[in-house]
Design a protein around this motif. Structure first.
Motif, PDB file in Angstrom:
ATOM      1  N   ASN A 122      32.948  79.106   2.875  1.00 24.40           N
ATOM      2  CA  ASN A 122      32.800  77.654   3.074  1.00 24.40           C
ATOM      3  C   ASN A 122      31.677  77.075   2.226  1.00 24.40           C
ATOM      4  O   ASN A 122      31.809  75.995   1.654  1.00 24.40           O
ATOM      5  CB  ASN A 122      32.511  77.348   4.549  1.00 24.40           C
ATOM      6  CG  ASN A 122      33.821  77.226   5.342  1.00 24.40           C
ATOM      7  OD1 ASN A 122      34.877  77.045   4.757  1.00 24.40           O
ATOM      8  ND2 ASN A 122      33.718  77.345   6.647  1.00 24.40           N
ATOM      9  N   LEU A 123      30.566  77.826   2.163  1.00 22.00           N
ATOM     10  CA  LEU A 123      29.407  77.391   1.365  1.00 22.00           C
ATOM     11  C   LEU A 123      29.777  77.300  -0.125  1.00 22.00           C
ATOM     12  O   LEU A 123      29.419  76.327  -0.813  1.00 22.00           O
ATOM     13  CB  LEU A 123      28.238  78.360   1.573  1.00 22.00           C
ATOM     14  CG  LEU A 123      26.892  77.902   1.021  1.00 22.00           C
ATOM     15  CD1 LEU A 123      26.361  76.694   1.800  1.00 22.00           C
ATOM     16  CD2 LEU A 123      25.880  79.032   1.063  1.00 22.00           C
ATOM     17  N   ASN A 124      30.522  78.335  -0.589  1.00 16.32           N
ATOM     18  CA  ASN A 124      30.974  78.331  -1.990  1.00 16.32           C
ATOM     19  C   ASN A 124      31.857  77.113  -2.290  1.00 16.32           C
ATOM     20  O   ASN A 124      31.737  76.484  -3.348  1.00 16.32           O
ATOM     21  CB  ASN A 124      31.749  79.614  -2.299  1.00 16.32           C
ATOM     22  CG  ASN A 124      30.793  80.775  -2.548  1.00 16.32           C
ATOM     23  OD1 ASN A 124      29.618  80.568  -2.791  1.00 16.32           O
ATOM     24  ND2 ASN A 124      31.312  81.981  -2.444  1.00 16.32           N
ATOM     25  N   LYS A 125      32.789  76.824  -1.354  1.00 10.17           N
ATOM     26  CA  LYS A 125      33.692  75.680  -1.540  1.00 10.17           C
ATOM     27  C   LYS A 125      32.902  74.372  -1.643  1.00 10.17           C
ATOM     28  O   LYS A 125      33.202  73.495  -2.472  1.00 10.17           O
ATOM     29  CB  LYS A 125      34.694  75.587  -0.383  1.00 10.17           C
ATOM     30  CG  LYS A 125      35.920  76.453  -0.571  1.00 10.17           C
ATOM     31  CD  LYS A 125      36.883  76.269   0.594  1.00 10.17           C
ATOM     32  CE  LYS A 125      38.101  77.161   0.420  1.00 10.17           C
ATOM     33  NZ  LYS A 125      39.006  77.068   1.583  1.00 10.17           N
ATOM     34  N   LYS A 126      31.891  74.267  -0.760  1.00  7.49           N
ATOM     35  CA  LYS A 126      31.045  73.063  -0.773  1.00  7.49           C
ATOM     36  C   LYS A 126      30.323  72.911  -2.108  1.00  7.49           C
ATOM     37  O   LYS A 126      30.244  71.819  -2.680  1.00  7.49           O
ATOM     38  CB  LYS A 126      30.014  73.118   0.378  1.00  7.49           C
ATOM     39  CG  LYS A 126      30.566  72.543   1.685  1.00  7.49           C
ATOM     40  CD  LYS A 126      29.488  72.544   2.733  1.00  7.49           C
ATOM     41  CE  LYS A 126      30.079  72.089   4.075  1.00  7.49           C
ATOM     42  NZ  LYS A 126      29.102  72.193   5.180  1.00  7.49           N
ATOM     43  N   ILE A 127      29.777  74.065  -2.572  1.00  3.12           N
ATOM     44  CA  ILE A 127      29.043  74.039  -3.857  1.00  3.12           C
ATOM     45  C   ILE A 127      29.986  73.616  -4.996  1.00  3.12           C
ATOM     46  O   ILE A 127      29.647  72.782  -5.850  1.00  3.12           O
ATOM     47  CB  ILE A 127      28.390  75.408  -4.150  1.00  3.12           C
ATOM     48  CG1 ILE A 127      27.252  75.646  -3.161  1.00  3.12           C
ATOM     49  CG2 ILE A 127      27.872  75.496  -5.586  1.00  3.12           C
ATOM     50  CD1 ILE A 127      26.729  77.065  -3.116  1.00  3.12           C
TER      51      ILE A 127
END
Lengths: 142, 156
Positions: free
Chosen positions: A4-9
């Motif tokens: 999820n963090l990667n997608k946000k970035i």
């Protein structure tokens, strides 16, 4: 969680780059708008097509100076060309609204009758008349 | 070496002389107006006109043309004031002249004279038919027609 963090970035980066592209686009458009609103414009090695009552005219010069909305000045070696003639001269003033062009510098004209050399000219395009000033030598084709 | 020079001179003469001789032109001292609407040229001040038939001089010239096969050809030429026309060994003079191309006729009026190596004739009107080699000189009355015979070396 990490996914999820990667997608946000990635989303943030995409929005960031889109923002940069938008800024570049707006920035590139700005100078064009400024140029057209300026009263004096100078263009070097210019050639263009002008539509007048007498037909299509091609004009060109080493340097074009826009004086105002109606007047341009072709600085240095310049030419005016239409279906009837080619005028090669220097420092030619053109009034677009009155369809008058003139120069006090030597001029050479080629038409279907021959080649004419004069000391200057005034072209009353709306009237179909060209007045060559001073000594004129017109060599007629055989 | 000198014979090469002669051949070279002859070769240059053959190339350039016929072109120079047959060149047609209009010269004006003051101005020239090209009127494409009325298809005419008006020349002012020490005008000189030359075609394949004659050479003419005057103070003013009005030449009409037509377009034929994408070319402009003079059809009628009017000469005003101090008109001098040189045709072969003849010299025509007058106040006004008109030349029409289709019949190759020159008509002069006003203080007209025609001068050839042997004679000088004066009158009021001259019609010179170039193709038929005819000259008609008219006068207002018989007394005003003057003929002068010139000796061969009289002008020298």
């Amino acid at each position: 969680m990490t996914l999820n963090l990667n997608k946000k970035i990635i989303n943030i980066l995409i929005i960031f780059f889109l923002g940069i592209q938008l800024t570049i686009y707006i920035y590139n458009q700005k100078p064009l708008t400024e140029n057209f609103s300026q009263k004096k414009i100078t263009v070097e090695n210019f050639s263009s097509i002008v539509l007048s009552k007498s037909g299509i005219n091609k004009i060109g010069s080493e340097k074009l100076n826009k004086i105002d909305e109606d007047n341009i000045f072709l600085e240095g070696n310049s030419y005016l060309e239409n279906k009837d003639y080619k005028i090669y001269g220097k420092n030619i003033s053109i009034n677009l609204s009155k369809e008058i062009s003139n120069s006090d510098d030597p001029v050479e004209v080629i038409n279907s009758m021959g080649t004419l050399k004069g000391k200057g000219f005034k072209n009353l395009d709306y009237d179909g008349k060209i007045i060559f000033k001073g000594e004129v030598n017109f060599v007629i084709n055989k | 070496m000198s014979s090469i020079n002669k051949y070279l001179f002859f070769f240059i003469y053959l190339i350039f002389f016929p072109n120079a001789y047959s060149e047609s032109f209009v010269k004006a001292g003051d101005s020239l107006i090209w009127d494409s609407e009325n298809k005419s040229y008006t020349a002012l001040g020490d005008v000189e006109f030359k075609n394949d038939k004659f050479i003419a001089f005057s103070d003013k010239m009005l030449a009409y043309y037509k377009e034929e096969k994408n070319e402009e050809i003079f059809t009628k030429i009017e000469l005003f004031d101090n008109v001098i026309i040189k045709f072969n060994d003849e010299i025509f003079k007058g106040d006004y002249a008109i030349y029409t191309r289709k019949d190759n006729i020159i008509k002069l009026t006003g203080n007209v004279s025609i001068e050839s190596p042997s004679r000088l004739l004066t009158g009021n009107e001259l019609i010179a038919d170039i193709d038929n080699n005819k000259r008609i000189l008219n006068s207002g009355n018989k007394d005003s027609l003057v003929e002068v015979l010139l000796e061969n070396n009289a002008k020298d």
